[in-house]
Design a protein around this motif. Structure first.
Motif, PDB file in Angstrom:
ATOM      1  N   LEU A  38      78.955  20.072  71.384  1.00 26.51           N
ATOM      2  CA  LEU A  38      80.408  20.068  71.383  1.00 26.51           C
ATOM      3  C   LEU A  38      80.931  18.968  70.465  1.00 26.51           C
ATOM      4  O   LEU A  38      80.340  17.882  70.380  1.00 26.51           O
ATOM      5  N   THR A  94      77.849  22.302  83.362  1.00 24.73           N
ATOM      6  CA  THR A  94      77.914  22.112  81.909  1.00 24.73           C
ATOM      7  C   THR A  94      77.656  23.393  81.137  1.00 24.73           C
ATOM      8  O   THR A  94      77.845  23.424  79.919  1.00 24.73           O
ATOM      9  N   ASN A 118      77.583  21.677  75.597  1.00 23.74           N
ATOM     10  CA  ASN A 118      77.897  20.388  76.212  1.00 23.74           C
ATOM     11  C   ASN A 118      76.612  19.609  76.478  1.00 23.74           C
ATOM     12  O   ASN A 118      76.072  19.597  77.576  1.00 23.74           O
ATOM     13  N   GLN A 160      76.609  16.377  75.819  1.00 27.29           N
ATOM     14  CA  GLN A 160      77.051  15.023  76.138  1.00 27.29           C
ATOM     15  C   GLN A 160      76.786  14.683  77.600  1.00 27.29           C
ATOM     16  O   GLN A 160      76.219  13.619  77.922  1.00 27.29           O
ATOM     17  N   ASP A 161      77.203  15.582  78.506  1.00 26.30           N
ATOM     18  CA  ASP A 161      77.002  15.306  79.927  1.00 26.30           C
ATOM     19  C   ASP A 161      75.526  15.285  80.294  1.00 26.30           C
ATOM     20  O   ASP A 161      75.105  14.508  81.158  1.00 26.30           O
ATOM     21  N   LYS A 207      85.675  21.012  85.955  1.00 29.33           N
ATOM     22  CA  LYS A 207      85.194  20.361  84.740  1.00 29.33           C
ATOM     23  C   LYS A 207      86.243  20.508  83.643  1.00 29.33           C
ATOM     24  O   LYS A 207      86.665  21.611  83.312  1.00 29.33           O
ATOM     25  N   GLY A 242      85.846  18.757  80.560  1.00 37.22           N
ATOM     26  CA  GLY A 242      85.239  18.397  79.284  1.00 37.22           C
ATOM     27  C   GLY A 242      84.132  17.395  79.523  1.00 37.22           C
ATOM     28  O   GLY A 242      83.900  16.955  80.663  1.00 37.22           O
ATOM     29  N   PRO A 243      83.397  17.021  78.476  1.00 34.80           N
ATOM     30  CA  PRO A 243      82.305  16.063  78.644  1.00 34.80           C
ATOM     31  C   PRO A 243      82.773  14.782  79.325  1.00 34.80           C
ATOM     32  O   PRO A 243      83.717  14.134  78.878  1.00 34.80           O
TER      33      PRO A 243
END
Length: 689
Positions: free
Chosen positions: A123, A533, A542, A544-545, A597, A599-600
């Motif tokens: 992302l 995610t 995603n 990042q998470d 959720k 976003g990250p």
């Protein structure tokens, strides 16, 4: 003489000629050494040769054994961001100097495609890549290789993380390492060894399979199949030419090479879509020879420079590529490209690319109608061109059409490459993990399992055995091993997963459960829950998470940062309360909440919203969606359709869309079931998903 012996002989010759020691291939400029632990340094030299290793004021000596192997150990060191020199000195006093060596934290990142996907596939990729300024962060990416025998070397390279290098670096490993750099304020090195579509058994040392007869038998069968396939490959060219001759599929080479000319008149060329197969609209039901042409624009800055053209070498086709009339590559004329697909980098030499208009021409020989395919943006990329230009409309013209092919002739077409080397037990361990041992590291992160969803029971035992074997071979104790519980993928279902099999929706739930059982039984392991995610794709962007949650585990459990919230709520117990079941969770200080959720790194609490994805069943184990409400650290689950409930499931689907239970720390509750039905053990059922 096997490959390992040949390798040693080669290095003996090199060492004799240069009178110099050679470090293992993982020791290179820009590397990171593990802090606060004895650091292994090893390599090759002449038998009985004395080797001196010097770094950061230390000088250690080792002596090569009869096979030429040597190993030294540096004393534990404090972290340092100062780029220093590691020197190796052997016979004759000639030194090998490894420069810009840092000391910090070193981790191994392994698994399949979701670990291997680069930062460019995450992302907000453009912004993330542009912001990747981390000189203390270094990655060593192991090239994709497989082998039936243990290898000692790899062609990987250490790279400093920067906007010019980060695009292809593992996104999960990048976000994991970035968080460690920020929080620990020390250099971080990551050894990345990951291959898409690969089962856990390929990453597992073969000795693990000795423990279960079924595994041993299956491993030997796969190795035997691959060896037979290799024999077919060796004899393929002759057999294939004979088949082509018998079925009128011999093509004269280059009969219309003028069609590659940049200024060729194109009035009689046909427009075709690059997003679809072009065999049917061109009237090639049985295959043939077809030309494709596409113009693209290149900026002045790329004029005359060498670039790489990335092409998916499509199965059962021969492709000859021309840029501005110059032949740059032939793919598929010789083994193994007849029957193997894969992204291939084709170098376009200097002086070919022009500023402004350029012409890409492809002469495609397709030996049957099913393989007359088109090209799409992900499969045909040129750094100087707009990817959309390459996937839109093309011009095409038929050079030659093959006659019809009978079903019997098609079935007799010679084949090889049907045995997936990377699915052979031990193949990736041999080529992509063994060369890294015993590089001193802090721990490992693991994102894999999609290719084992059909064998969850075996996966539990297999992954446990793999972790134990890696630790034993590294000889550095029970180093931390943190794994990713698989994210959701595929389309969401509107019904709970039924108990009876076969049932695809149940497979991923069982695999996630097997992962959870591993971390309950194997010491120094933990799991990052990521069911919030995912998307319908098996490759959720995603990352990042995922990296952040793995980093939380490491910061809290490995580095003792007690303030770091790292635990997802997990099932603890259930109690029958009339026609309802109270499900109690642990690792949720402050209680449970519902959330969404955003976003990250962002979860928004949704007070008053009911928990979703809870299912309940009676003694018949026919699960139905349940009503649920949160009370502190518990969820009360019931349904008017189930008067005497005995079991509850939560998020027990491939894509548990609507699973919205979180801890106060913003981490999602882990999927679970209470029915306790056994996981099937079927070691032969692993497949790529």
């Amino acid at each position: 003489m096997n490959k390992a012996t040949l390798f040693l002989v080669f290095w003996w010759l090199v060492a004799s000629a240069s009178a110099a020691v050679r470090p293992a291939s993982v020791f290179q400029d820009h590397m990171v050494l593990q802090r606060e632990k004895p650091v292994a340094v090893w390599g090759l030299a002449l038998p009985d040769e004395k080797v001196s290793v010097s770094f950061a004021g230390q000088v250690k000596e080792a002596r090569a054994d009869a096979s030429g192997m040597w190993r030294a150990s540096l004393d534990p060191m404090a972290a340092s961001s100062e780029g220093r020199e590691l020197r190796l000195t052997g016979k004759g006093g000639e030194a090998i100097v490894i420069r810009d060596v840092l000391v910090g934290e070193v981790w191994l990142a392994s698994g399949q495609s979701n670990m291997g996907i680069g930062l460019g596939g995450a992302l907000n990729a453009k912004e993330e890549v542009a912001g990747a300024h981390y000189p203390p962060m270094r990655f060593f990416s192991v090239p994709t290789r497989g082998s039936l025998e243990p290898q000692t070397e790899t062609d990987g390279k250490w790279q400093v993380v920067s906007p010019t290098s980060a695009m292809q670096m593992s996104a999960v490993a990048y976000f994991f390492a970035r968080e460690l750099v920020r929080k620990l304020e020390v250099p971080v090195g990551v050894l990345v060894s990951a291959v898409g579509g690969t089962p856990a058994e390929a990453w597992t040392p073969p000795e693990v399979f000795d423990r279960v007869p079924e595994w041993k038998e299956g491993m030997l069968e796969k190795v035997d199949a691959f060896q037979k396939d290799a024999h077919l490959e060796q004899n393929f060219p002759e057999a294939f030419r004979a088949w082509c001759a018998a079925n009128q599929r011999l093509v004269p080479g280059g009969s219309r090479l003028d069609w590659a000319a940049p200024d060729l008149p194109l009035a009689d060329w046909q427009k075709v879509s690059g997003r679809l197969g072009f065999g049917k609209p061109l009237g090639l039901p049985a295959g043939g020879v077809v030309w494709l042409r596409k113009e693209f624009e290149a900026p002045e800055s790329k004029a005359g420079k060498a670039v790489s053209l990335w092409v998916d070498a499509l199965d059962r086709q021969e492709l000859t590529l021309y840029v501005n009339g110059k032949e740059v590559a032939i793919l598929g004329r010789s083994a193994p490209r007849y029957y193997q697909s894969g992204l291939v980098s084709v170098p376009v030499p200097e002086g070919v690319i022009r500023a402004g208009r350029n012409v890409l021409a492809i002469r495609c020989v397709a030996w049957n109608g099913n393989t007359v395919k088109g090209f799409t943006a992900p499969n045909l990329r040129l750094p100087v061109a707009n990817p959309k230009e390459l996937s839109d409309e093309w011009l095409a013209k038929v050079e030659h059409a093959f006659p019809d092919l009978s079903a019997e002739a098609a079935a007799a077409q010679p084949q090889f490459g049907r045995t997936f080397l990377f699915g052979v037990p031990g193949s990736l361990y041999h080529a992509m993990v063994h060369p890294l041992i015993p590089y001193t590291l802090r721990g490992a992160i693991w994102y894999q399992g999609e290719s084992n969803v059909s064998a969850a029971g075996a996966y539990r035992e297999l992954l446990s055995g793999m972790i134990g074997a890696w630790r034993a071979l590294w000889g550095q104790g029970d180093f931390p091993f943190y794994l990713v519980q698989l994210a959701n993928y595929h389309k969401a279902s509107d019904k709970p997963a039924p108990v009876e099999r076969p049932n695809p929706d149940d497979l991923l739930g069982r695999l996630r459960e097997a992962q959870w059982q591993v971390v309950q039984t194997v010491p120094e392991t933990a799991m990052a829950v990521t069911i919030d995610t995912g998307v319908e794709s098996i490759h959720p962007p995603n990352k990042q998470d995922v990296g952040d949650r793995l980093a939380r585990l490491a910061l809290a459990r490995t580095y003792g940062r007690a303030e770091v919230q790292h635990q997802s709520p997990v099932y603890d117990s259930m109690t029958r309360e009339g026609d309802a079941i109270r499900v109690k969770f642990r690792d949720c200080p402050g209680g449970l909440v519902t959330g969404v959720k955003k976003g990250p790194g962002v979860v928004e609490e949704t007070p008053g919203e009911k928990p979703g994805q809870f299912a309940i069943a009676g003694a018949d184990h026919q699960f139905v969606w349940a009503d649920a409400r949160i009370e502190g650290d518990s969820v009360i689950v019931s349904s008017s359709a189930v008067k005497e409930p005995v079991a509850v499931r939560y998020a027990w689907l491939e894509n548990p869309k609507g699973a919205n239970v979180y801890g106060k720390n913003g981490l999602p509750a882990a999927p679970f079931r209470t029915d306790g039905l056994p996981l099937p053990v079927n070691p032969s059922a692993s497949k790529s998903r």
